[in-house]
Design an enzyme around this catalytic site. Sequence first.
Site, short mmCIF file in Angstrom:
data_model
loop_
_atom_site.label_atom_id
_atom_site.label_comp_id
_atom_site.label_asym_id
_atom_site.label_seq_id
_atom_site.Cartn_x
_atom_site.Cartn_y
_atom_site.Cartn_z
N TRP A 11 0.83 -1.22 0.00
CA TRP A 11 0.00 0.00 0.00
C TRP A 11 0.85 1.26 0.00
O TRP A 11 0.33 2.36 -0.11
CB TRP A 11 -0.93 0.01 1.22
CG TRP A 11 -1.98 -1.06 1.23
CD1 TRP A 11 -2.12 -2.10 0.33
CD2 TRP A 11 -3.05 -1.23 2.18
NE1 TRP A 11 -3.21 -2.88 0.66
CE2 TRP A 11 -3.79 -2.37 1.80
CE3 TRP A 11 -3.43 -0.54 3.32
CZ2 TRP A 11 -4.90 -2.83 2.50
CZ3 TRP A 11 -4.53 -0.99 4.04
CH2 TRP A 11 -5.26 -2.12 3.63
N GLU A 167 11.18 -6.57 -9.28
CA GLU A 167 10.41 -5.39 -9.64
C GLU A 167 11.29 -4.44 -10.47
O GLU A 167 12.08 -3.67 -9.89
CB GLU A 167 9.94 -4.65 -8.39
CG GLU A 167 9.05 -5.48 -7.48
CD GLU A 167 8.19 -4.59 -6.59
OE1 GLU A 167 6.98 -4.76 -6.61
OE2 GLU A 167 8.74 -3.71 -5.90
N SER A 213 3.44 -2.59 -12.10
CA SER A 213 2.26 -2.36 -12.94
C SER A 213 1.44 -3.63 -13.20
O SER A 213 0.92 -3.81 -14.30
CB SER A 213 2.65 -1.67 -14.25
OG SER A 213 3.15 -0.37 -13.97
N GLY A 235 -0.05 0.03 -6.83
CA GLY A 235 -1.26 0.82 -7.09
C GLY A 235 -2.54 0.01 -7.11
O GLY A 235 -3.54 0.40 -6.50
C1 PEP Z 1 5.49 -1.72 -6.01
O1 PEP Z 1 5.81 -0.58 -5.72
O2 PEP Z 1 5.84 -2.66 -5.28
C2 PEP Z 1 4.69 -1.93 -7.22
C3 PEP Z 1 4.74 -3.08 -7.78
O3 PEP Z 1 3.96 -0.85 -7.66
P1 PEP Z 1 2.91 -0.83 -8.87
O4 PEP Z 1 2.12 -2.10 -8.85
O5 PEP Z 1 2.07 0.39 -8.64
O6 PEP Z 1 3.72 -0.72 -10.13
#
Ligand code: PEP
Length: 252
Positions: A11, A167, A213, A235
């Site tokens: 979050w 990531e 994402s 998000g």
């Molecule tokens: C994150 O920050 O761990 C992430 C995966 O963000 P998002 O899903 O918004 O890209």
Amino acid sequence: MSRKMMIAGNWKMNGLQQDGVELAAAVKQAVKAKKWNCEFVVCPPFTLLYAVKKALRGAKVALGAQDCHTAEKGAHTGDISPLMLKDLGCSYVILGHSERRADHKESSAMVKEKAIAAKKAGLKAIICIGETLAERESGKTLDICAKQVRESVPDGAKAADVVIAYEPVWAIGSGKTPTAEQVEEVHSQVRKVLAQKLGKAEAGKMRILYGGSVKPANAAQMLALEDVDGALIGGASLKADDFINIAANAGC
Ligand code: PEP
């Protein structure tokens, strides 16, 4: 090798008390509505952990924090110890997220120390790795990710205590994602590095999440890949429907 899928929500620095309680209640309701074949985790900011824990009571959703200190207690103003998180009901802690590596200059060596401290306190670590856009464009992705795994994961780590999250920094919050082939290339390489470091059996059991994402629309493709064992979701985890539909679309 069968590994239980993990659907984890980060979050980040979002939500006041009311928002956190409402989101947790909506996640609880959706999780309780059917039998799932995955592990759900939500990682609210520190300020919401207690309220979210109460709101989730009775649902199979684990609680995680987004960082911890290396010490159990002491003169570290503003920090939170892994023991405090365990005491509060957390079972996971995200470590080495790229936003912390960038904003707080966290090195892989620090991430490793935190993972050791987390284990000592009885927490499982979700250790984040990933390349920047410049690193990808200069062909360094595999080297960077391998180095981060070697340096961030404690020696002798067990699959029961550590989860890796790949990531790509450029995919976080950008709406851009690597291709499925690029994701599988990194994940299979990460597993090879884990095998060199921890042995083949442990590496085969360790979960490697994809994050960046992830949305309901791309979840099926990303989470079907052989070495992808779930998702770390930023998000989209702030909307209970999206969070749950990621799991549903991935066939969990
Ligand atoms: C994150 O920050 O761990 C992430 C995966 O963000 P998002 O899903 O918004 O890209």
